[in-house]
Write an enzyme that holds these catalytic residues in place. Structure first.
Site: not given
Ligand code: FCB
Length: 458
Positions: A169, A357
Site C-alpha cells: 500500500e 487483504e
Molecule cells: C491495511 C494495512 C494493514 C492493516 C490493515 C487494517 O491498510 O496494510 O497493515 O493495518 O490496513
C-alpha cells in the site's frame, strides 16, 4: 456458506491470511535489530492511541511456532508476512545482520515443514530509522538502498519462497507518513508527499525487476489499497471531487507501473510530480507484475470542499450517513470489493488479481473462553461472496487473504481495533481461535472438496 458455483471452482484459488512484521513481531531490538521509523514514532508521546507501541506486540518473533500451528490446524494453506528491513540491515544498508536472516530462515522453514506456503512482502512500512535520517522516502537514493535490501532478502530465500510482494500500500505510507504526518515518520507537506510517491513508484518496479533477475520462476506481485469512490450527489462539483479522490486512491501507483504514467488529468496537482522525475523514469516505473494484490475494506463517499487544500474534497463520514461501521469507523459495505474488482478489471484488464487483504475490526467479547464474533464472520462471508461473484463473471481473481491472523498493533490506532481470526490476550499472550477462524477454515475445506469433486468429474 452456500454451495460454490461451478464457475468459481478451479481448485487453484489461493486462500490465505495476511500479517506484517511491525504489527506482530515485537522484539524490536533483539538479535541486533536496528530501529525502524515505527519503533521511533510509536515510542514518541502523543503519536498513537493511548501512546501504545509494538515493542512487544504479539511477540511473534518468539511465538511464531504457536501461530504457525494455528494456521496449520485451521488448514489455511497460505501465509503472508513481511520482512523487517532493519532486522536484515540494521542501518538500512551496509552490514548484513546474520541473526536477522536466521529468524526468517526459521520462519520460512517452519512454514514449509507445516505445509504452509509463505507469501513474503518486502516492504510493509517499517523503514530503518538510519535511512529516514538521510531523508527516507523523500531521498531518491532510496532506490539504491531498497535494491540492496531486496537483493539480500531474495538471494537468501529464493530457494524456498516463490511468492513475493514488493511494497504494501504505497498510497497509505506516503499519504499518512509523509503528507498528513499521522503515521511514521510523521512528516507533512506536499513536497515530502510528492517526492516519496515518485520514489516509491520507482522502487515498486525496480524491486520487481530485481526479483525477476534473481529468481526467474518467482511469482511477483505488489499490493495496493483501493476503495470505490462515489460522489455524494450528482452535482458536477461533487463528481469532479470524487474523480480526484479516485485518482489519488485507486490510480496513482498502478498506472505508472502499467506504462500509463501518473493520472494527472483528473488531479492536476499530481503534475508537480514532474519536478522529481528524471529522463528515463517513465520507463523505469514500468514493470509487468505476475499479479496485482488488491486490499479493500470499505467504500468512500466524497463531496467537494474548499477547506481541504489541493484535493478540494472531503469524505462524508459513515457516521453521518447512518450506516453500520467497524471499530475503525469504516462503513461495512460488501459490494465495495465487487465494485473495485470490476473497476480494476474494466480499466486495466489485469491478468491476475489476488485480494491480499480484507477483514474487519469489531469489538470482540470473550465469554467462557470463546469469541463468538458473528459480525466478523458475516463481514467475511459477504465479502468472499462478492469476490466469488466477480470471479464467476470472468474477473481473473485467483486468491483471497484475510487481514489478519491474530489481533495485533493497528498502527496509530494501537491495539484497540481487533482484526484477528485469533484473539490475543495482550496481558499474557494467550491465543484463542475466534468463531470466524473456525468458520474460515471450514469454508476453505468445503471449497477444496467441491473443487476436487468437480475435477474428478471433468
Ligand atoms: C491495511 C494495512 C494493514 C492493516 C490493515 C487494517 O491498510 O496494510 O497493515 O493495518 O490496513
Amino acid at each position: 456458506m452456500k454451495e460454490f458455483s461451478k464457475e468459481v471452482l478451479d481448485g487453484n484459488f489461493q486462500w490465505g491470511v495476511s500479517t506484517a512484521a511491525y504489527q506482530t513481531e515485537g522484539a524490536i531490538s533483539t538479535d541486533d535489530k536496528g530501529p525502524s521509523i515505527w519503533d521511533v514514532f510509536s515510542n514518541r508521546p502523543g503519536k498513537t492511541y493511548n501512546n501504545q507501541n509494538a515493542n512487544l506486540a504479539c511477540d511473534f518473533y518468539h511465538r511464531y511456532p504457536e501461530d504457525l500451528q494455528i494456521i496449520h490446524d485451521l488448514a489455511i494453506p497460505n501465509f503472508r508476512f513481511s520482512v523487517a528491513w532493519s532486522r536484515i540491515l540494521p542501518q538500512g544498508i551496509g552490514k548484513v545482520n546474520q541473526l536477522g536472516l536466521d529468524f526468517y530462515d526459521r520462519l520460512i522453514d517452519h512454514c514449509l515443514e507445516s505445509g504452509i506456503q509463505p507469501w513474503v512482502t518486502l516492504y510493509h512500512w517499517d523503514l530503518p530509522q538510519a535511512l529516514e535520517q538521510k531523508g527516507g522516502w523523500t531521498n531518491r537514493n532510496i532506490v539504491a538502498w531498497f535494491s540492496e535490501f531486496v537483493s539480500v532478502v531474495v538471494d537468501r530465500y529464493r530457494d524456498r519462497v516463490t511468492n513475493w510482494m514488493v511494497i504494501n500500500e504505497p498510497m497509505v505510507f506516503t499519504g499518512a507518513g509523509y503528507f498528513l504526518g499521522i503515521h511514521a515518520p510523521g512528516r507533512r507537506g506536499l513536497k515530502n508527499f510528492l517526492s516519496s510517491i515518485h520514489h516509491a513508484t520507482l522502487c515498486q518496479a525496480e524491486g520487481g525487476r530485481l526479483i525477476r533477475d534473481l529468481q526467474p520462476n518467482a511469482f511477483i506481485g505488489t499490493t495496493f489499497s483501493c476503495s470505490p469512490v462515489e460522489a455524494a450527489t450528482d452535482s458536477e462539483r461533487d463528481q469532479k471531487a470524487a474523480e480526484r479522490v479516485d485518482a489519488l486512491l485507486n490510480r496513482l501507483f498502478i498506472e505508472p507501473c502499467l506504462g500509463l504514467g501518473y493520472p494527472t488529468e483528473k488531479f492536476t496537482v499530481l503534475s508537480k510530480l514532474e519536478k522529481f522525475q528524471q529522463p528515463g523514469d517513465e520507463q523505469r516505473m514500468v514493470f509487468d507484475f505476475d499479479f496485482i494484490g488488491l486490499q479493500n475494506y470499505t467504500r468512500e463517499v466524497i463531496r467537494h470542499s474548499w477547506s481541504m487544500p489541493y484535493i478540494f474534497a472531503r469524505q462524508v463520514p459513515p457516521q453521518k450517513r447512518n450506516v453500520s461501521t467497524t471499530l475503525m469507523g469504516w462503513e461495512v459495505y460488501p459490494n465495495a470489493i465487487y465494485q473495485i474488482l470490476k473497476q480494476f478489471h474494466e480499466r486495466y484488464a489485469l491478468k491476475n488479481i489476488i485480494i491480499t487483504e480484507n477483514g474487519a475490526a469489531f469489538d470482540d467479547k470473550l465469554h467462557d473462553n470463546k469469541v463468538s464474533d458473528h459480525e466478523r464472520q458475516n463481514y467475511l462471508r459477504q465479502h468472499i461472496q462478492a469476490c466469488l461473484q466477480a470471479k464467476a463473471e470472468g474477473i481473473p481473481l485467483n486468491g483471497y487473504f484475510v487481514w489478519t491472523l491474530t489481533d495485533n498493533f493497528e498502527w496509530a490506532e494501537g491495539y484497540h481495533p481487533t482484526f484477528g481470526l485469533v484473539h490475543v490476550n495482550f496481558q499474557n499472550q494467550q491465543r484463542r481461535i475466534k468463531q470466524s477462524g473456525y468458520w474460515y477454515s471450514k469454508l476453505i475445506q468445503e471449497y477444496r472438496k467441491q473443487a476436487q469433486r468437480l475435477n474428478i468429474r471433468v
